[in-house]
Write a protein that holds these residues in place. Structure first.
Motif, PDB file in Angstrom:
ATOM      1  N   ARG A   1       0.808  -1.216   0.000  1.00 35.72           N
ATOM      2  CA  ARG A   1       0.000   0.000   0.000  1.00 35.72           C
ATOM      3  C   ARG A   1       0.849   1.277   0.000  1.00 35.72           C
ATOM      4  NH1 ARG A   1      -5.236   0.509   1.583  1.00 35.72           N
ATOM      5  NH2 ARG A   1      -4.683   2.159   3.053  1.00 35.72           N
ATOM      6  N   ARG A   2       1.853   1.349   0.860  1.00 34.27           N
ATOM      7  CA  ARG A   2       2.599   2.602   0.988  1.00 34.27           C
ATOM      8  C   ARG A   2       3.327   3.005  -0.300  1.00 34.27           C
ATOM      9  NH1 ARG A   2       5.989   2.694   6.491  1.00 34.27           N
ATOM     10  NH2 ARG A   2       6.025   0.428   6.251  1.00 34.27           N
ATOM     11  N   PRO A   3       4.084   2.108  -0.951  1.00 29.87           N
ATOM     12  CA  PRO A   3       4.694   2.495  -2.231  1.00 29.87           C
ATOM     13  C   PRO A   3       3.653   2.830  -3.298  1.00 29.87           C
ATOM     14  CG  PRO A   3       5.774   0.551  -1.339  1.00 29.87           C
ATOM     15  CD  PRO A   3       4.552   0.778  -0.505  1.00 29.87           C
ATOM     16  N   LEU A   4       2.522   2.107  -3.284  1.00 32.98           N
ATOM     17  CA  LEU A   4       1.478   2.386  -4.262  1.00 32.98           C
ATOM     18  C   LEU A   4       0.911   3.788  -4.088  1.00 32.98           C
ATOM     19  CD1 LEU A   4      -0.630   1.664  -6.433  1.00 32.98           C
ATOM     20  CD2 LEU A   4      -2.025   0.684  -4.599  1.00 32.98           C
ATOM     21  N   LEU A   5       0.492   4.096  -2.871  1.00 37.38           N
ATOM     22  CA  LEU A   5      -0.121   5.401  -2.620  1.00 37.38           C
ATOM     23  C   LEU A   5       0.873   6.532  -2.879  1.00 37.38           C
ATOM     24  CD1 LEU A   5      -2.185   4.564   0.597  1.00 37.38           C
ATOM     25  CD2 LEU A   5      -2.976   4.660  -1.772  1.00 37.38           C
ATOM     26  N   ALA A   6       2.143   6.331  -2.499  1.00 36.78           N
ATOM     27  CA  ALA A   6       3.158   7.354  -2.767  1.00 36.78           C
ATOM     28  C   ALA A   6       3.358   7.539  -4.266  1.00 36.78           C
ATOM     29  CB  ALA A   6       4.480   6.970  -2.096  1.00 36.78           C
TER      30      ALA A   6
ATOM     31  N   ALA B   1       4.635   2.455  -9.981  1.00 37.68           N
ATOM     32  CA  ALA B   1       4.163   1.915  -8.702  1.00 37.68           C
ATOM     33  C   ALA B   1       2.874   1.133  -8.891  1.00 37.68           C
ATOM     34  CB  ALA B   1       3.960   3.062  -7.703  1.00 37.68           C
ATOM     35  N   ALA B   2       1.960   1.679  -9.696  1.00 39.02           N
ATOM     36  CA  ALA B   2       0.691   0.989  -9.932  1.00 39.02           C
ATOM     37  C   ALA B   2       0.916  -0.327 -10.664  1.00 39.02           C
ATOM     38  CB  ALA B   2      -0.245   1.890 -10.733  1.00 39.02           C
ATOM     39  N   ALA B   3       1.810  -0.326 -11.658  1.00 36.03           N
ATOM     40  CA  ALA B   3       2.052  -1.540 -12.437  1.00 36.03           C
ATOM     41  C   ALA B   3       2.661  -2.641 -11.581  1.00 36.03           C
ATOM     42  CB  ALA B   3       2.965  -1.218 -13.620  1.00 36.03           C
ATOM     43  N   VAL B   4       3.677  -2.303 -10.798  1.00 37.71           N
ATOM     44  CA  VAL B   4       4.367  -3.305  -9.975  1.00 37.71           C
ATOM     45  C   VAL B   4       3.451  -3.833  -8.878  1.00 37.71           C
ATOM     46  CG1 VAL B   4       6.220  -3.632  -8.291  1.00 37.71           C
ATOM     47  CG2 VAL B   4       6.680  -2.467 -10.433  1.00 37.71           C
ATOM     48  N   VAL B   5       2.796  -2.937  -8.170  1.00 41.98           N
ATOM     49  CA  VAL B   5       1.982  -3.358  -7.022  1.00 41.98           C
ATOM     50  C   VAL B   5       0.800  -4.205  -7.471  1.00 41.98           C
ATOM     51  CG1 VAL B   5       0.471  -2.522  -5.180  1.00 41.98           C
ATOM     52  CG2 VAL B   5       2.711  -1.467  -5.543  1.00 41.98           C
ATOM     53  N   ALA B   6       0.179  -3.866  -8.593  1.00 42.20           N
ATOM     54  CA  ALA B   6      -0.947  -4.670  -9.071  1.00 42.20           C
ATOM     55  C   ALA B   6      -0.520  -6.108  -9.310  1.00 42.20           C
ATOM     56  CB  ALA B   6      -1.511  -4.062 -10.357  1.00 42.20           C
ATOM     57  N   MET B   7       0.627  -6.285  -9.967  1.00 42.98           N
ATOM     58  CA  MET B   7       1.124  -7.641 -10.234  1.00 42.98           C
ATOM     59  C   MET B   7       1.498  -8.350  -8.931  1.00 42.98           C
ATOM     60  SD  MET B   7       1.971  -9.620 -12.971  1.00 42.98           S
ATOM     61  CE  MET B   7       2.608  -8.611 -14.306  1.00 42.98           C
ATOM     62  N   ALA B   8       2.156  -7.630  -8.031  1.00 43.38           N
ATOM     63  CA  ALA B   8       2.590  -8.246  -6.773  1.00 43.38           C
ATOM     64  C   ALA B   8       1.390  -8.649  -5.913  1.00 43.38           C
ATOM     65  CB  ALA B   8       3.497  -7.288  -6.006  1.00 43.38           C
ATOM     66  N   VAL B   9       0.347  -7.840  -5.902  1.00 43.48           N
ATOM     67  CA  VAL B   9      -0.850  -8.175  -5.121  1.00 43.48           C
ATOM     68  C   VAL B   9      -1.478  -9.466  -5.643  1.00 43.48           C
ATOM     69  CG1 VAL B   9      -3.238  -7.469  -4.669  1.00 43.48           C
ATOM     70  CG2 VAL B   9      -1.371  -5.850  -4.329  1.00 43.48           C
ATOM     71  N   VAL B  10      -1.558  -9.600  -6.968  1.00 41.01           N
ATOM     72  CA  VAL B  10      -2.109 -10.834  -7.535  1.00 41.01           C
ATOM     73  C   VAL B  10      -1.278 -12.028  -7.099  1.00 41.01           C
ATOM     74  CG1 VAL B  10      -2.674 -12.055  -9.661  1.00 41.01           C
ATOM     75  CG2 VAL B  10      -3.101  -9.610  -9.505  1.00 41.01           C
ATOM     76  N   ARG B  11       0.057 -11.861  -7.096  1.00 41.38           N
ATOM     77  CA  ARG B  11       0.918 -12.979  -6.685  1.00 41.38           C
ATOM     78  C   ARG B  11       0.814 -13.253  -5.185  1.00 41.38           C
ATOM     79  NH1 ARG B  11       2.198 -16.703  -5.034  1.00 41.38           N
ATOM     80  NH2 ARG B  11       4.056 -17.998  -5.286  1.00 41.38           N
ATOM     81  N   ASP B  12       0.583 -12.209  -4.391  1.00 41.58           N
ATOM     82  CA  ASP B  12       0.384 -12.421  -2.956  1.00 41.58           C
ATOM     83  C   ASP B  12      -0.830 -13.305  -2.689  1.00 41.58           C
ATOM     84  OD1 ASP B  12       2.538 -10.819  -2.297  1.00 41.58           O
ATOM     85  OD2 ASP B  12       1.322  -9.026  -1.963  1.00 41.58           O
ATOM     86  N   LEU B  13      -1.849 -13.152  -3.519  1.00 45.33           N
ATOM     87  CA  LEU B  13      -3.127 -13.805  -3.258  1.00 45.33           C
ATOM     88  C   LEU B  13      -3.334 -15.097  -4.036  1.00 45.33           C
ATOM     89  CD1 LEU B  13      -5.423 -10.629  -3.259  1.00 45.33           C
ATOM     90  CD2 LEU B  13      -4.425 -11.810  -1.294  1.00 45.33           C
TER      91      LEU B  13
END
Length: 425
Positions: free
Chosen positions: A91-96, A130-142
């Motif tokens: 969340r923090r890197p995404l929002l920043a 940030a949006a591109a990386v975090v979106a992919m990482a969230v999918v992999r987290d879940l």
């Protein structure tokens, strides 16, 4: 003496598999919005390039550099933000990052010259990363494996539609304001996205699984990823498939309008039909994953795409069949890319769930980098169908070679995670 048989261990469901249908839909909508900001930022201002040239009294080459700056910021930003998201959560890197995008968009509205505009476009790219990386990482987290590929196929629907709609939206904005108004719209969209992410995206990386953010640890993690031959091969396969797609995007207008004489409306229909083919293929992938493994779909799609790309090159060189034959071969290549693009990342990231942000960053940077090289390569080779077909076919052939020689599908096996050795937690 009685013997006791030990029952096999019960598979542990991933967090995403515990979601109900409504929760998954909300996740797709939130992550889809995050992914859309990239294509909108890159493509929405393309119709305004001539007016920027006139307003700032610059050359076409100078204004093109603002696009290059955005792409550079997006590529480099992923490599930085990925490790940060593994260290501080998603969340923090995404929002920043989204906040940086909003700030850069607002400042673009007031840019007095091309130098300032170019620098601000780099900042926009960094925020978009940030949006591109975090979106992919969230999918992999879940999710992992086939479930990852299924959800990613849904997100590619957004990735396919957004670049098509972005220039049209830009043209609509230019109908009631000047080029600076496009950056107002991007700023507003960024604010909306900031609110949506803050309220609708929970943290998906537990504190216990976070990693060190120090430069030594980051380099060690990247080094470990690069030593995983299968991961590197899958990343290259994903990048080369993307290169074929970028070659089509870069050369299609010159080929269809310049060589075959289509007008703007006819070109829009032909280009849109190709995009629909790619999108339909990604959604077909969801159904195929119910019967086949991601490995099998990836191999089959790349082989089919390579055959179609070879036929495309033959049509381009000989002129046999004219534009209809060329388009038919192109659409098969796009459909094959639509099947390959969700499965190669799914297989790659399934190996490194413990460093999903860093692995996603490397994957995105390679995909984006190879695509960015493919686009100008088409222009270097020429503006005709042969130049475009050469790069498209080259990307698909190289993808198959890397898959067979480096990845070796027969050895890919199950989607078991491969820990990144030596990374500090």
């Amino acid at each position: 003496m009685k013997t006791h048989t030990v029952p096999p261990p019960t598979p542990v469901a991933s967090p995403g598999e515990l979601m109900d249908g409504r929760q998954r839909l909300r996740l797709v909508l939130v992550l889809g919005s995050l992914i859309a900001i990239g294509p909108l930022t890159i493509d929405m201002y393309l119709p305004a390039l001539p007016s920027i040239v006139d307003d700032l009294r610059i050359t076409s080459a100078q204004v093109q550099l603002t696009l290059t700056g955005t792409l550079a910021g997006l590529a480099l930003g992923q490599l930085v933000i990925g490790p940060l998201s593994d260290a501080f959560g998603r969340r923090r890197p995404l929002l920043a990052g989204v906040a940086l995008h909003v700030l850069a968009s607002v400042l673009c509205v007031m840019a007095p010259n091309i130098e300032v505009l170019g620098a601000l476009r780099v900042l926009q790219g960094l925020g978009t990363a940030a949006a591109a990386v975090v979106a992919m990482a969230v999918v992999r987290d879940l999710f992992s494996g086939a479930a990852f590929a299924t959800l990613f196929s849904r997100l590619i629907l957004v990735m396919g539609v957004a670049p098509i709609l972005a220039p049209t939206l830009g043209s609509g904005v230019l109908g009631w304001t000047n080029w600076r108004g496009i950056f107002v719209v991007l700023a507003v969209f960024g604010v909306v996205l900031l609110v949506v992410a803050a309220l609708g995206l929970p943290e998906t990386l537990p504190v216990a699984l976070r990693r060190s953010a120090g430069p030594v640890a980051t380099l060690r993690t990247y080094g470990a990823l690069l030593r995983d031959r299968t991961f590197v091969g899958l990343v290259l396969v994903a990048g080369l498939a993307m290169a074929a797609l970028f070659a089509y995007v870069a050369g299609s207008s010159f080929v269809m309008q310049g060589q075959y004489g289509l007008d703007e409306q006819e070109f829009g229909l032909a280009f849109g039909a190709g995009a629909v083919g790619l999108i339909v293929a990604t959604q077909l992938n969801v159904r195929l994953l119910r019967r086949y493994t991601p490995q099998r779909i990836l191999v089959s799609s790349l082989v089919a795409g390579t055959v179609a790309a070879t036929v495309l090159l033959a049509f381009a060189v000989t002129g046999l069949g004219g534009l209809p034959a060329l388009l038919a071969a192109l659409w098969v290549v796009l459909a094959a890319a639509g099947l390959a693009m969700p499965n190669a990342p799914a297989l790659a990231l399934s190996r490194h769930g413990e460093a999903a942000g860093t692995a996603s960053a490397l994957l995105g940077a390679v995909q984006f980098g190879t695509g960015a090289v493919a686009a100008p390569l088409v222009g270097v080779l020429g503006t005709g169908a042969v130049a475009m077909a050469l790069v498209v076919a080259g990307g698909m052939v190289c993808a198959v070679v890397v898959l067979l020689v480096v990845v070796r599908p027969a050895r890919l096996g199950a989607l078991d995670p491969v820990p990144v050795a030596g990374a500090a937690h």
